[in-house]
Design a protein around this motif. Structure first.
Motif, short mmCIF file in Angstrom:
data_model
loop_
_atom_site.label_atom_id
_atom_site.label_comp_id
_atom_site.label_asym_id
_atom_site.label_seq_id
_atom_site.Cartn_x
_atom_site.Cartn_y
_atom_site.Cartn_z
N GLY A 228 3.07 -8.04 -9.54
CA GLY A 228 2.94 -9.42 -9.11
C GLY A 228 1.68 -9.59 -8.29
O GLY A 228 0.98 -8.61 -7.99
N SER A 229 1.41 -10.81 -7.90
CA SER A 229 0.20 -11.08 -7.13
C SER A 229 0.57 -11.79 -5.84
O SER A 229 1.71 -12.21 -5.64
CB SER A 229 -0.77 -11.94 -7.94
OG SER A 229 -0.17 -13.18 -8.28
N ARG A 246 3.23 -1.80 -6.98
CA ARG A 246 2.70 -2.12 -8.30
C ARG A 246 1.98 -3.46 -8.38
O ARG A 246 1.46 -3.81 -9.43
CB ARG A 246 3.84 -2.07 -9.32
CG ARG A 246 4.56 -0.73 -9.37
CD ARG A 246 5.48 -0.62 -10.56
NE ARG A 246 4.73 -0.67 -11.82
CZ ARG A 246 5.29 -0.73 -13.02
NH1 ARG A 246 6.62 -0.75 -13.11
NH2 ARG A 246 4.56 -0.78 -14.10
N GLY A 247 1.96 -4.20 -7.31
CA GLY A 247 1.24 -5.47 -7.35
C GLY A 247 1.30 -6.21 -6.04
O GLY A 247 2.27 -6.10 -5.28
N GLY A 248 0.24 -6.98 -5.74
CA GLY A 248 0.23 -7.83 -4.56
C GLY A 248 -0.27 -7.15 -3.31
O GLY A 248 -0.82 -6.04 -3.34
N THR A 249 -0.02 -7.82 -2.16
CA THR A 249 -0.62 -7.41 -0.89
C THR A 249 0.43 -7.13 0.17
O THR A 249 1.41 -7.87 0.31
CB THR A 249 -1.56 -8.53 -0.37
OG1 THR A 249 -2.59 -8.76 -1.35
CG2 THR A 249 -2.19 -8.16 0.95
N VAL A 250 0.19 -6.06 0.93
CA VAL A 250 0.93 -5.77 2.16
C VAL A 250 -0.03 -6.05 3.30
O VAL A 250 -1.13 -5.47 3.36
CB VAL A 250 1.41 -4.30 2.20
CG1 VAL A 250 1.99 -3.97 3.58
CG2 VAL A 250 2.43 -4.05 1.12
N TRP A 264 -3.14 -0.81 -10.08
CA TRP A 264 -4.28 -1.70 -10.01
C TRP A 264 -3.90 -3.02 -9.30
O TRP A 264 -2.76 -3.46 -9.37
CB TRP A 264 -4.81 -2.00 -11.42
CG TRP A 264 -5.31 -0.79 -12.13
CD1 TRP A 264 -4.66 -0.03 -13.05
CD2 TRP A 264 -6.58 -0.17 -11.95
NE1 TRP A 264 -5.42 1.02 -13.48
CE2 TRP A 264 -6.64 0.97 -12.82
CE3 TRP A 264 -7.71 -0.45 -11.16
CZ2 TRP A 264 -7.73 1.80 -12.90
CZ3 TRP A 264 -8.81 0.39 -11.25
CH2 TRP A 264 -8.82 1.49 -12.11
N SER A 265 -4.87 -3.63 -8.65
CA SER A 265 -4.70 -4.92 -7.95
C SER A 265 -3.60 -4.84 -6.90
O SER A 265 -2.75 -5.72 -6.78
CB SER A 265 -4.40 -6.04 -8.96
OG SER A 265 -5.47 -6.19 -9.86
N THR A 266 -3.62 -3.78 -6.13
CA THR A 266 -2.72 -3.64 -4.99
C THR A 266 -3.57 -3.51 -3.72
O THR A 266 -4.63 -2.87 -3.74
CB THR A 266 -1.81 -2.42 -5.14
OG1 THR A 266 -2.60 -1.24 -5.38
CG2 THR A 266 -0.83 -2.62 -6.29
N PHE A 267 -3.07 -4.10 -2.63
CA PHE A 267 -3.89 -4.18 -1.42
C PHE A 267 -3.04 -3.89 -0.19
O PHE A 267 -1.88 -4.31 -0.10
CB PHE A 267 -4.51 -5.58 -1.26
CG PHE A 267 -5.24 -6.07 -2.47
CD1 PHE A 267 -6.59 -5.88 -2.61
CD2 PHE A 267 -4.55 -6.73 -3.49
CE1 PHE A 267 -7.27 -6.35 -3.72
CE2 PHE A 267 -5.22 -7.21 -4.61
CZ PHE A 267 -6.59 -7.00 -4.73
#
Length: 582
Positions: A228-229, A246-250, A264-267
């Motif tokens: 997810g994003s 697996r997705g999105g931001t902490v 990919w695309s994890t922050f």
């Protein structure tokens, strides 16, 4: 022949002497002014110290009241402490006087006036305090406690408010905590609205939904964040097991004792600026070369591969030497409800049945239950010792007794458009069976009254049913306006599928609690497992921390200092024109 300059030297000396005198006099005047200013400052400081003395003395009296009475609402604490004196005289010219009030924010205020030198110097000081409940004394400490698991897939949000300070809209906050207690019990979040509070699980925390967790998450076993994003966790992640992202931001940091995996695309944004974005004790697998790094150093570097100190969440373990069965943080049933229910039912010799059907209206007060329309049944209460009222006496219409008035029923069933009303104090129903509301039924609890339902069977509040509490939160006697205590040991012991909102404190630690309606729950819920679907949200009432119902306090209730401000004493025109004190 020489020129005579007679008298010039004398004139010069006189001029210099005059100038020196002027300098000395000016210096003396400056010294006098400074001395007077210092004197005034010292007087003001002394009066301020006296004002602080008043605050400290009044705070001491407040704490003594809490030690004697337990957790109290702000108004009750003021009422019980106002008879004690927060005033005193240290010397003939040193006086302090403090008073109590509640401000617009619902905080406790101590206003103190300090005086010195017969009132020549005065200081007003206002200190703000909050009342913090005794940790462990209330069983309603979280929005949701699912002893063996929590599964949230609804679209309603989970957050908190404080009914003792105002309405939900006025006081809503991010303390809607969700937790499990039994070993290896998971929290599964797959809904589409935010959880505004901390999430703690003795098992795995699964973040499968699209909305963020506004708070920290803490797991004994592992954390899984689905693809997810956007923002997924607005806080820190702590796990004594694995971490899969697996997705999105902490927005905070990640601390994992086990393996860490990021796709990919994890922050991890580390908004608090801690030294390391992530620490993990096992192996690391970080796919995103650009995003999975800090200051140019990839998370796979050895500086991040360090086992952090993640504190474990205490698991309910009756075999543990320090296990306390009455601690609501480590015991599923801190009230030991089946045993307590047996103690109450042993005091009852006979039971009545109540069925409220079409066009019927039934009323309960502490003295009797009766049909006010559509029937003729009258039920009188019997006396019993109810443990929930040991520390907070029942509010009875005809005075105080050593035991409580209870209505013993073998069932209470409402159908069609039947209505029930509770008034006149704290009404207690003991139901050795089920409580159900079906059809277009309604239950109204009048202001300054409460309904406590103790039952051995199921609770079922149907889709068309309405529960109206005219005063949410605690009554003046310290009991929730509506509470259910069920010792039922089976499946689906508590079901709420109503379209209307419900205020209730629900305690059913041995059975499943299902929230499936479009209405929202205000209060708190504890069950063996909790399942929430549909539009049902949960809004934890922090006012329930003041409930005293049998738990063993881990710490006593106390007043907490929030801040203070000095206020200039009002002066008259004469005083303002007066010369500085000498």
């Amino acid at each position: 022949m020489s020129n005579k300059q007679g008298g010039f030297t004398l004139i010069t000396v006189l001029i210099l002497t005059s100038m020196a005198s002027i300098v000395v006099l000016s210096s003396l005047r400056e010294n006098i002014v400074q001395e007077r200013l210092s004197g005034n400052f010292q007087k003001k400081l002394n009066s301020r110290l006296m004002a602080e003395k008043g605050v400290f003395e009044q705070a001491k009296l407040l704490q003594q009241t809490l030690n004697e009475e337990g957790v109290l609402a702000v108004e009750d604490l003021i009422s019980k402490t106002s008879n004690a004196s927060g005033s005193g005289v240290i010397a003939d010219d040193a006086i302090f006087n403090a008073s109590l009030s509640k401000n617009a924010a619902g905080e406790l205020e101590i206003a103190s006036l300090g005086q010195r030198f017969d009132g020549d110097a005065q200081s007003n000081l206002v200190a703000r305090f909050a009342v913090q409940g005794a940790k462990g004394s209330s069983i309603f400490t979280n929005a949701m406690v699912g002893c063996k698991g929590v599964n949230l897939s609804g679209s309603g949000s989970i957050d908190s408010y404080d009914s003792s300070k105002g309405t939900y809209e006025e006081t809503k906050s991010n303390d809607g905590d969700v937790s499990t207690i039994a070993g290896d019990s998971d929290v599964v979040l797959s809904g589409h609205s935010p959880i505004k509070g901390d999430v703690k699980a003795t098992g795995v925390i699964y973040l499968n939904g699209s909305s963020p967790i506004i708070g920290n998450i803490h797991s004994n076993t592992g954390v899984y964040i689905s693809p997810g994003s956007g923002l997924r966790v607005d806080g820190n992640v702590y796990t004594r097991g694995y971490y899969t992202h697996r997705g999105g931001t902490v927005s905070g940091v990640v601390r994992a004792n086990g393996d860490a995996t990021m796709q990919w695309s994890t922050f991890i944004t580390n908004s608090q600026g801690e030294a390391l974005d992530i620490m993990y004790g096992g192996s690391g697998d970080f796919k995103d070369t650009y995003n999975n790094q800090q200051d140019g150093v990839h998370y796979s570097d050895s500086k991040f591969n360090v086992n952090p100190n993640v504190e474990p969440i205490t698991v309910a373990d009756p075999a543990a030497p320090d296990y306390d069965p009455t601690n609501p943080d480590t015991s599923c049933d801190p009230l030991i409800l089946p045993e307590k229910m047996t103690d109450i039912t042993d005091q009852v010799s006979s039971y009545s049945s109540v069925s409220i059907g079409p066009t019927q209206q039934f009323k309960f007060n502490t003295e009797k239950g009766f049909f006010s329309s559509g029937g003729s049944q009258v039920i009188l209460p019997s006396l019993a010792d109810v443990f929930l009222f040991n520390s907070k006496a029942q509010n009875q219409a005809n005075g105080s007794n050593s035991k409580e008035y209870i209505f013993a029923l073998d069932r209470l069933k409402m159908t069609s458009d039947g209505k029930m009303e509770v008034s006149g104090g704290d009404v207690i129903l003991l139901i050795d069976g089920d409580f159900s509301m079906e059809g277009d039924t309604s239950l109204t609890i009048k202001k300054d009254s409460s309904l406590t339902v103790l039952l051995t069977g199921k609770v079922n509040i149907g889709a068309g049913a309405k529960v109206i509490t005219e005063q949410e939160g605690l009554t003046t006697s310290g009991h929730p306006s509506l509470s259910f205590y069920s010792s039922f040991n089976g499946v689906n012991g508590v079901q709420f599928s109503g379209a209307a909102n419900l205020y209730a404190a629900i305690y059913a630690p041995l059975t499943t609690v299902k929230l499936s309606g479009s209405g929202e729950l205000f209060g708190s819920v504890r069950g063996s497992t909790i399942t929430a679907t549909g539009g049902s949200g949960a809004h934890y009432d922090a006012g329930l921390l003041q409930v005293q119902n049998g738990g063993t306090p881990a710490s006593s209730a106390r007043i907490v200092f929030l801040g203070w401000s000095y206020k200039t004493a009002e002066t008259t025109e004469e005083e303002s024109e007066a010369s500085p004190a000498e």
